[in-house]
Design a protein around this motif. Structure first.
Motif, PDB file in Angstrom:
ATOM      1  N   ALA A 316       0.833  -1.210   0.000  1.00 49.06           N
ATOM      2  CA  ALA A 316       0.000   0.000   0.000  1.00 49.06           C
ATOM      3  C   ALA A 316       0.862   1.253   0.000  1.00 49.06           C
ATOM      4  O   ALA A 316       0.541   2.240  -0.677  1.00 49.06           O
ATOM      5  CB  ALA A 316      -0.923  -0.013   1.220  1.00 49.06           C
ATOM      6  N   ASP A 317       1.974   1.223   0.743  1.00 45.78           N
ATOM      7  CA  ASP A 317       2.887   2.372   0.752  1.00 45.78           C
ATOM      8  C   ASP A 317       3.536   2.573  -0.614  1.00 45.78           C
ATOM      9  O   ASP A 317       3.731   3.706  -1.062  1.00 45.78           O
ATOM     10  CB  ASP A 317       3.979   2.177   1.816  1.00 45.78           C
ATOM     11  N   MET A 318       3.845   1.469  -1.278  1.00 46.42           N
ATOM     12  CA  MET A 318       4.456   1.545  -2.614  1.00 46.42           C
ATOM     13  C   MET A 318       3.505   2.175  -3.623  1.00 46.42           C
ATOM     14  O   MET A 318       3.945   2.756  -4.628  1.00 46.42           O
ATOM     15  CB  MET A 318       4.845   0.150  -3.091  1.00 46.42           C
ATOM     16  N   LEU A 319       2.213   2.060  -3.376  1.00 42.63           N
ATOM     17  CA  LEU A 319       1.219   2.566  -4.330  1.00 42.63           C
ATOM     18  C   LEU A 319       1.046   4.083  -4.275  1.00 42.63           C
ATOM     19  O   LEU A 319       0.371   4.658  -5.134  1.00 42.63           O
ATOM     20  CB  LEU A 319      -0.136   1.904  -4.055  1.00 42.63           C
ATOM     21  N   LYS A 320       1.634   4.745  -3.275  1.00 47.16           N
ATOM     22  CA  LYS A 320       1.480   6.189  -3.167  1.00 47.16           C
ATOM     23  C   LYS A 320       2.141   6.873  -4.359  1.00 47.16           C
ATOM     24  O   LYS A 320       3.323   6.692  -4.628  1.00 47.16           O
ATOM     25  CB  LYS A 320       2.085   6.703  -1.862  1.00 47.16           C
ATOM     26  N   LEU A 321       1.370   7.666  -5.078  1.00 46.83           N
ATOM     27  CA  LEU A 321       1.829   8.290  -6.323  1.00 46.83           C
ATOM     28  C   LEU A 321       2.898   9.344  -6.048  1.00 46.83           C
ATOM     29  O   LEU A 321       2.679  10.295  -5.295  1.00 46.83           O
ATOM     30  CB  LEU A 321       0.642   8.935  -7.046  1.00 46.83           C
ATOM     31  N   SER A 322       4.071   9.188  -6.672  1.00 51.31           N
ATOM     32  CA  SER A 322       5.168  10.157  -6.539  1.00 51.31           C
ATOM     33  C   SER A 322       5.164  11.121  -7.723  1.00 51.31           C
ATOM     34  O   SER A 322       4.477  10.888  -8.725  1.00 51.31           O
ATOM     35  CB  SER A 322       6.511   9.429  -6.479  1.00 51.31           C
ATOM     36  N   PHE A 323       5.974  12.169  -7.608  1.00 51.04           N
ATOM     37  CA  PHE A 323       6.065  13.135  -8.707  1.00 51.04           C
ATOM     38  C   PHE A 323       6.618  12.476  -9.969  1.00 51.04           C
ATOM     39  O   PHE A 323       6.118  12.705 -11.074  1.00 51.04           O
ATOM     40  CB  PHE A 323       6.953  14.315  -8.303  1.00 51.04           C
ATOM     41  N   ASP A 324       7.671  11.644  -9.815  1.00 46.67           N
ATOM     42  CA  ASP A 324       8.263  10.978 -10.987  1.00 46.67           C
ATOM     43  C   ASP A 324       7.273  10.039 -11.652  1.00 46.67           C
ATOM     44  O   ASP A 324       7.218   9.944 -12.884  1.00 46.67           O
ATOM     45  CB  ASP A 324       9.512  10.206 -10.566  1.00 46.67           C
ATOM     46  N   GLN A 325       6.483   9.329 -10.848  1.00 48.25           N
ATOM     47  CA  GLN A 325       5.478   8.438 -11.429  1.00 48.25           C
ATOM     48  C   GLN A 325       4.380   9.228 -12.135  1.00 48.25           C
ATOM     49  O   GLN A 325       3.898   8.826 -13.196  1.00 48.25           O
ATOM     50  CB  GLN A 325       4.871   7.569 -10.319  1.00 48.25           C
ATOM     51  N   PHE A 326       3.987  10.346 -11.537  1.00 45.47           N
ATOM     52  CA  PHE A 326       2.995  11.209 -12.186  1.00 45.47           C
ATOM     53  C   PHE A 326       3.530  11.699 -13.520  1.00 45.47           C
ATOM     54  O   PHE A 326       2.835  11.664 -14.542  1.00 45.47           O
ATOM     55  CB  PHE A 326       2.667  12.395 -11.275  1.00 45.47           C
ATOM     56  N   ASP A 327       4.774  12.159 -13.530  1.00 45.38           N
ATOM     57  CA  ASP A 327       5.389  12.684 -14.751  1.00 45.38           C
ATOM     58  C   ASP A 327       5.478  11.614 -15.832  1.00 45.38           C
ATOM     59  O   ASP A 327       5.149  11.850 -16.992  1.00 45.38           O
ATOM     60  CB  ASP A 327       6.785  13.228 -14.413  1.00 45.38           C
ATOM     61  N   THR A 328       5.915  10.413 -15.429  1.00 46.29           N
ATOM     62  CA  THR A 328       6.118   9.345 -16.417  1.00 46.29           C
ATOM     63  C   THR A 328       4.808   8.723 -16.875  1.00 46.29           C
ATOM     64  O   THR A 328       4.562   8.613 -18.075  1.00 46.29           O
ATOM     65  CB  THR A 328       7.022   8.243 -15.833  1.00 46.29           C
ATOM     66  N   ASN A 329       3.971   8.303 -15.923  1.00 47.12           N
ATOM     67  CA  ASN A 329       2.747   7.573 -16.266  1.00 47.12           C
ATOM     68  C   ASN A 329       1.629   8.488 -16.737  1.00 47.12           C
ATOM     69  O   ASN A 329       1.049   8.282 -17.811  1.00 47.12           O
ATOM     70  CB  ASN A 329       2.258   6.766 -15.072  1.00 47.12           C
ATOM     71  N   TYR A 330       1.314   9.498 -15.946  1.00 50.08           N
ATOM     72  CA  TYR A 330       0.165  10.345 -16.263  1.00 50.08           C
ATOM     73  C   TYR A 330       0.469  11.378 -17.347  1.00 50.08           C
ATOM     74  O   TYR A 330      -0.379  11.659 -18.190  1.00 50.08           O
ATOM     75  CB  TYR A 330      -0.336  11.054 -15.005  1.00 50.08           C
ATOM     76  N   VAL A 331       1.662  11.951 -17.319  1.00 49.56           N
ATOM     77  CA  VAL A 331       1.979  13.021 -18.282  1.00 49.56           C
ATOM     78  C   VAL A 331       2.523  12.448 -19.586  1.00 49.56           C
ATOM     79  O   VAL A 331       1.977  12.695 -20.656  1.00 49.56           O
ATOM     80  CB  VAL A 331       2.987  14.018 -17.683  1.00 49.56           C
ATOM     81  N   GLU A 332       3.597  11.663 -19.490  1.00 49.61           N
ATOM     82  CA  GLU A 332       4.259  11.179 -20.703  1.00 49.61           C
ATOM     83  C   GLU A 332       3.677   9.871 -21.224  1.00 49.61           C
ATOM     84  O   GLU A 332       4.101   9.384 -22.270  1.00 49.61           O
ATOM     85  CB  GLU A 332       5.754  11.005 -20.436  1.00 49.61           C
ATOM     86  N   SER A 333       2.715   9.284 -20.493  1.00 52.71           N
ATOM     87  CA  SER A 333       2.072   8.032 -20.915  1.00 52.71           C
ATOM     88  C   SER A 333       3.114   6.948 -21.202  1.00 52.71           C
ATOM     89  O   SER A 333       3.042   6.248 -22.214  1.00 52.71           O
ATOM     90  CB  SER A 333       1.194   8.270 -22.146  1.00 52.71           C
ATOM     91  N   ASP A 334       4.073   6.839 -20.315  1.00 53.59           N
ATOM     92  CA  ASP A 334       5.162   5.879 -20.498  1.00 53.59           C
ATOM     93  C   ASP A 334       5.419   5.152 -19.178  1.00 53.59           C
ATOM     94  O   ASP A 334       4.846   5.490 -18.150  1.00 53.59           O
ATOM     95  CB  ASP A 334       6.432   6.613 -20.945  1.00 53.59           C
ATOM     96  N   ARG A 335       6.302   4.176 -19.222  1.00 53.05           N
ATOM     97  CA  ARG A 335       6.654   3.412 -18.031  1.00 53.05           C
ATOM     98  C   ARG A 335       8.017   3.843 -17.508  1.00 53.05           C
ATOM     99  O   ARG A 335       8.884   4.248 -18.291  1.00 53.05           O
ATOM    100  CB  ARG A 335       6.633   1.911 -18.337  1.00 53.05           C
ATOM    101  N   GLN A 336       8.200   3.719 -16.197  1.00 49.25           N
ATOM    102  CA  GLN A 336       9.452   4.154 -15.575  1.00 49.25           C
ATOM    103  C   GLN A 336      10.651   3.464 -16.200  1.00 49.25           C
ATOM    104  O   GLN A 336      11.693   4.075 -16.381  1.00 49.25           O
ATOM    105  CB  GLN A 336       9.424   3.849 -14.075  1.00 49.25           C
ATOM    106  N   ALA A 337      10.516   2.189 -16.533  1.00 54.32           N
ATOM    107  CA  ALA A 337      11.636   1.428 -17.081  1.00 54.32           C
ATOM    108  C   ALA A 337      12.109   1.982 -18.418  1.00 54.32           C
ATOM    109  O   ALA A 337      13.267   1.823 -18.804  1.00 54.32           O
ATOM    110  CB  ALA A 337      11.244  -0.037 -17.242  1.00 54.32           C
ATOM    111  N   LYS A 338      11.197   2.637 -19.140  1.00 52.88           N
ATOM    112  CA  LYS A 338      11.539   3.181 -20.454  1.00 52.88           C
ATOM    113  C   LYS A 338      11.977   4.638 -20.383  1.00 52.88           C
ATOM    114  O   LYS A 338      12.307   5.248 -21.387  1.00 52.88           O
ATOM    115  CB  LYS A 338      10.334   3.077 -21.393  1.00 52.88           C
TER     116      LYS A 338
END
Length: 446
Positions: A316-338
């Motif tokens: 559950a703690d891992m699921l907390k949305l971070s700025f980097d995840q927001f930028d990658t997933n929500y903004v750039e529509s990409d995955r962190q690994a890429k």
């Protein structure tokens, strides 16, 4: 929605993988859903989807397109035009009515809910997990974007675009492949837009620059927080009364009271005071941990999920949305690994020399936009940069053959001299600019 069927040899059991484990995939899907339902509405006009030309519509072209839509009997799904009003001929009025704006926000929220439910339970659950973070991180991302743009753009250019244009301009639309913008109209779903997809509702902004055509007291209604909040309230029923249990002795009276209260709540939802946003955020803040825990438990129930080896609380703690995840997933529509590099970092275009940028601007057909000339003048005001610019341009005008490109340089220099010749920055560079123009005509230019 993905469904995976697993059969046990001893007894037939059906287990469904509803996609909870693919956290990034769910967030990317939700980002696209927010963009398509809220931020980038269909306006009913025809666009050439096969075209790769990233050229933006001018404001006149944009308004003409809106008029065509209105003449076709369709409502325009843009907040600014709802606020101002449009007559039967497609002309913008000056109603300044907030009611149509809120009605449109309700429609956008309804479309978002439909998209999330269509994608599956995982999308709905993730939206509840991320709701409050989406609103705060959207503003944080915008501020980071604007800060970097202000570092890149000439100060006078940024100042003119901020103080004279305000929110309600198509110039602030942005998708991949488009030119740099000083202010971000929208972050969420940006990376999922094709180059041609430019019909962004340009009123969704967090920038502090003044809005010249909207009453200050009405600006809150143009926030992305409004449709997100409406969707959250509807999906959680946070404002609904609790249904009484049938085991209670006075159940019949209680259920009648419940139905009356429920009906009153549904009627009250047609109005949307600004306080609803803070109420929804506070409700989410109190329930965020519960949402993430419920999502984590669903992950652990999926067949073959790596999450079964992680404690529920840690998951559950891992699921907390971070700025980097927001930028990658929500903004750039990409995955962190890429993610090869910081998407907010300067690109090659930002790292080129000032003289190269100056020449690139002059290569375009004259006349340029006013803010472009202001940017060029800004560079001329820096003595060391101006010397390098002069050397580069004089070299091109003397050595290169006359071409359309050389003609554009000469004509743009003429505009700078004739229209901005009284500016101190231009006066200091007048000698070499006139010489460069003369070289064009000496070489046979017309």
């Amino acid at each position: 929605m993905k469904i995976r069927v697993k059969k046990n040899l001893l007894q037939e059991q059906i287990q469904q993988d509803l996609g909870y484990t693919d956290i990034e995939g769910v967030r990317i899907t939700n980002g696209v859903a927010i963009d398509r339902a809220v931020l980038t509405p269909e306006d009913g006009s025809q666009m050439n989807k096969d075209s790769e030309d990233p050229k933006e519509l001018s404001q006149r072209d944009y308004v003409n397109r809106i008029r065509d839509v209105v003449k076709g009997g369709r409502e325009v799904p843009y907040l600014y035009y709802a606020y101002k009003g449009i007559d039967d001929k497609g002309n913008i009025k000056n109603d300044n009515d907030i009611s149509p704006v809120l009605n449109l926000q309700f429609k956008k929220a309804s479309q978002l809910i439909e998209r999330l439910r269509f994608e599956g339970d995982a999308s709905v659950s993730m939206f509840l997990c991320d709701f409050g973070r989406l609103m705060s991180l959207h503003e944080e991302w915008d501020k980071e974007y604007e800060k970097k743009m202000l570092d890149i753009l000439p100060s006078k250019t940024a100042e003119k675009m901020a103080t004279k244009k305000g929110y309600d301009r198509t110039a602030y639309q942005a998708g991949p492949g488009t030119s740099l913008k000083p202010f971000s109209t929208v972050a969420i779903g940006r990376g999922s837009k094709p180059v041609y997809h430019q019909n962004v509702d340009f009123m969704y902004k967090t920038s502090p620059e003044p809005n010249l055509n909207v009453e200050q007291s009405d600006l809150w209604a143009f926030s992305i927080r409004v449709p997100l909040t409406i969707a959250y309230i509807s999906l959680t029923d946070m404002d609904m009364p609790q249904k009484p249990s049938r085991s209670l002795r006075d159940y019949e009276q209680l259920i009648q009271k419940y139905r009356t209260q429920r009906r009153d709540v549904l009627q009250s939802r047609s109005s949307f005071p600004p306080s609803k946003i803070s109420e929804a955020y506070n409700h989410w803040n109190q329930n965020e941990q519960k949402y993430r825990t419920e999502y984590a438990k669903k992950m652990q129930q999926e067949p073959g999920s790596w999450s079964e080896f992680v404690e529920t609380s840690k998951l559950a703690d891992m699921l907390k949305l971070s700025f980097d995840q927001f930028d990658t997933n929500y903004v750039e529509s990409d995955r962190q690994a890429k993610k090869g590099q910081d998407t907010l970092a300067p690109t090659w275009a930002m790292e080129t020399t000032p003289e190269f940028k100056f020449v690139v601007m002059l290569l375009q057909q004259a006349p340029l936009k006013e803010e472009t000339y202001e940017g060029l003048i800004d560079q001329l005001g820096k003595s060391d940069v101006a010397k390098r610019i002069a050397k580069t341009i004089l070299g091109k005008m003397i050595q290169d053959k006359n071409t359309t490109i050389k003609s554009n340089i000469g004509k743009n220099l003429q505009v700078l001299v004739s229209s901005y010749g009284d500016r101190p920055e231009v006066k200091k560079n007048l000698t070499w600019m006139q010489e460069a123009i003369q070289q064009y005509y000496i070489m046979g230019g017309k």
